[in-house]
Design a protein around this motif. Structure first.
Motif, PDB file in Angstrom:
ATOM      1  N   ARG A  94       0.835  -1.212   0.000  1.00  0.00           N
ATOM      2  CA  ARG A  94       0.000   0.000   0.000  1.00  0.00           C
ATOM      3  C   ARG A  94       0.868   1.261   0.000  1.00  0.00           C
ATOM      4  NH1 ARG A  94      -3.180  -3.115   3.600  1.00  0.00           N
ATOM      5  NH2 ARG A  94      -2.195  -2.109   5.415  1.00  0.00           N
ATOM      6  N   THR A  95       1.979   1.211   0.763  1.00  0.00           N
ATOM      7  CA  THR A  95       2.886   2.365   0.807  1.00  0.00           C
ATOM      8  C   THR A  95       3.559   2.577  -0.539  1.00  0.00           C
ATOM      9  OG1 THR A  95       3.318   2.011   3.165  1.00  0.00           O
ATOM     10  CG2 THR A  95       4.918   3.340   1.943  1.00  0.00           C
ATOM     11  N   TYR A  96       4.110   1.500  -1.101  1.00  0.00           N
ATOM     12  CA  TYR A  96       4.817   1.619  -2.375  1.00  0.00           C
ATOM     13  C   TYR A  96       3.877   1.990  -3.520  1.00  0.00           C
ATOM     14  CZ  TYR A  96       9.135  -0.357  -0.446  1.00  0.00           C
ATOM     15  OH  TYR A  96      10.278  -0.574   0.263  1.00  0.00           O
ATOM     16  N   ARG A  97       2.631   1.563  -3.417  1.00  0.00           N
ATOM     17  CA  ARG A  97       1.686   1.866  -4.502  1.00  0.00           C
ATOM     18  C   ARG A  97       1.440   3.370  -4.606  1.00  0.00           C
ATOM     19  NH1 ARG A  97      -3.659  -1.632  -4.562  1.00  0.00           N
ATOM     20  NH2 ARG A  97      -3.911  -0.553  -2.565  1.00  0.00           N
ATOM     21  N   ARG A  98       1.536   4.068  -3.476  1.00  0.00           N
ATOM     22  CA  ARG A  98       1.402   5.527  -3.510  1.00  0.00           C
ATOM     23  C   ARG A  98       2.616   6.174  -4.172  1.00  0.00           C
ATOM     24  NH1 ARG A  98      -1.231   4.667   1.665  1.00  0.00           N
ATOM     25  NH2 ARG A  98       0.734   4.895   2.806  1.00  0.00           N
ATOM     26  N   LEU A  99       3.711   5.417  -4.264  1.00  0.00           N
ATOM     27  CA  LEU A  99       4.935   5.907  -4.909  1.00  0.00           C
ATOM     28  C   LEU A  99       5.212   5.102  -6.177  1.00  0.00           C
ATOM     29  CD1 LEU A  99       7.105   6.034  -1.655  1.00  0.00           C
ATOM     30  CD2 LEU A  99       5.973   7.978  -2.749  1.00  0.00           C
ATOM     31  N   ARG A 100       4.139   4.733  -6.880  1.00  0.00           N
ATOM     32  CA  ARG A 100       4.273   3.777  -7.970  1.00  0.00           C
ATOM     33  C   ARG A 100       5.246   4.230  -9.059  1.00  0.00           C
ATOM     34  NH1 ARG A 100       2.580   2.033 -12.838  1.00  0.00           N
ATOM     35  NH2 ARG A 100       2.186  -0.215 -13.049  1.00  0.00           N
ATOM     36  N   ARG A 101       5.203   5.508  -9.420  1.00  0.00           N
ATOM     37  CA  ARG A 101       6.104   5.977 -10.478  1.00  0.00           C
ATOM     38  C   ARG A 101       7.572   5.861 -10.064  1.00  0.00           C
ATOM     39  NH1 ARG A 101       3.897   8.675 -14.808  1.00  0.00           N
ATOM     40  NH2 ARG A 101       1.673   9.123 -14.666  1.00  0.00           N
ATOM     41  N   LEU A 102       7.858   6.170  -8.800  1.00  0.00           N
ATOM     42  CA  LEU A 102       9.222   6.025  -8.301  1.00  0.00           C
ATOM     43  C   LEU A 102       9.638   4.564  -8.292  1.00  0.00           C
ATOM     44  CD1 LEU A 102      11.779   7.167  -6.912  1.00  0.00           C
ATOM     45  CD2 LEU A 102      10.577   6.899  -4.722  1.00  0.00           C
TER      46      LEU A 102
END
Length: 269
Positions: A171-179
């Protein structure tokens, strides 16, 4: 692999630099006597053409322990190459150094340890340029965008092993998906612990044709005869009694366990 969104890494790097005082304070605490804090900025001895190592990064002591079967396999299969283990924590460093010292008495390649640099662009570039690894292996979820980009810039193949993403991390990484998509574009192969982990990595941008489901390395630990003898003695001593097992406890959890134990004894003395 190539692609991604380099501008997101620039924003990420700017955020890291803004947090530099806080990060350096944390690094100041996570230290080992006799080691230079300059390692956290990539200042390590430069590798020669003949001494380009294999590089394995594990975050802390638990990951180093779980990676032990891989460490032993790399040492024995590639004895001509030095193996460098990096960690973020001081306890991880202690375990890696202990493995390195044990390896010096056994057949196989040399093992050494450095602290991983903070993921500032200049520190990441300096570390990879000075280490000059033949191969970079990141354990579990250690995905550092600037280090991965620095490996790609220098043509260093990158593998992620024992790859896992908990629901919370996903869930955390999905908010930073482009990165994360840009970071994962530099990973040549990923070995996921489970099909669900592989699907989560794919949702973040990892190429499915470069992903395999390999299971957990923790199940590949080879126990020696002495460990089996100890377990048999324990089994004999315990008989058929129930046993509590509390692994990797944190402050407050031991007390809760003992309280529960006292309540169980009231029912089953």
């Amino acid at each position: 692999m190539a692609g991604g969104h380099p501008w997101t890494r620039r924003l990420y790097s700017a955020a890291l630099l803004a947090l530099a005082p806080l990060l350096w304070w944390r690094v100041w605490r996570e230290h080992r006597a006799g080691r230079s804090r300059g390692e956290r900025l990539g200042w390590i001895p430069a590798s020669s053409d003949a001494d380009r190592p294999l590089w394995l990064h594990c975050a802390s002591v638990g990951e180093v322990q779980a990676a032990q079967p891989l460490i032993e396999a790399l040492r024995k299969r590639y004895p001509q190459h030095r193996l460098v283990i990096t960690t973020m924590t001081a306890t991880g460093a202690e375990r890696a150094v202990a493995l390195a010292e044990a390896a010096s008495d056994e057949a196989g390649g040399e093992v050494s340890h450095y602290f991983l640099p903070l993921d500032f662009p200049c520190a990441a570039r300096r570390f990879v340029a000075r280490l000059r690894p033949r191969l970079a292996i990141f354990f579990e979820t250690e995905l550092w965008p600037n280090l991965l980009a620095s490996c790609a810039r220098r043509g260093v193949p990158v593998a992620v092993v024992n790859g896992r993403l908990s629901a919370r991390s996903f869930r955390t990484y999905r908010r930073l998906r482009r990165l994360m998509q840009e970071a994962l574009s530099h990973v040549d192969w990923l070995g996921a612990k489970s099909r669900q982990d592989a699907e989560r990595f794919a949702a973040l941008g990892m190429a499915e044709d470069a992903t395999s489901v390999t299971g957990s390395l923790k199940f590949d630990i080879a126990l020696n005869d002495e460990a089996f003898k100890v377990s048999e003695r324990l089994r004999t001593l315990l008989g058929g009694r129930p046993v509590w097992v509390a692994g990797s406890t944190h402050p407050g959890e031991d007390e809760a366990l003992l309280t529960a134990h006292a309540r169980v004894r009231e029912i089953r003395p």
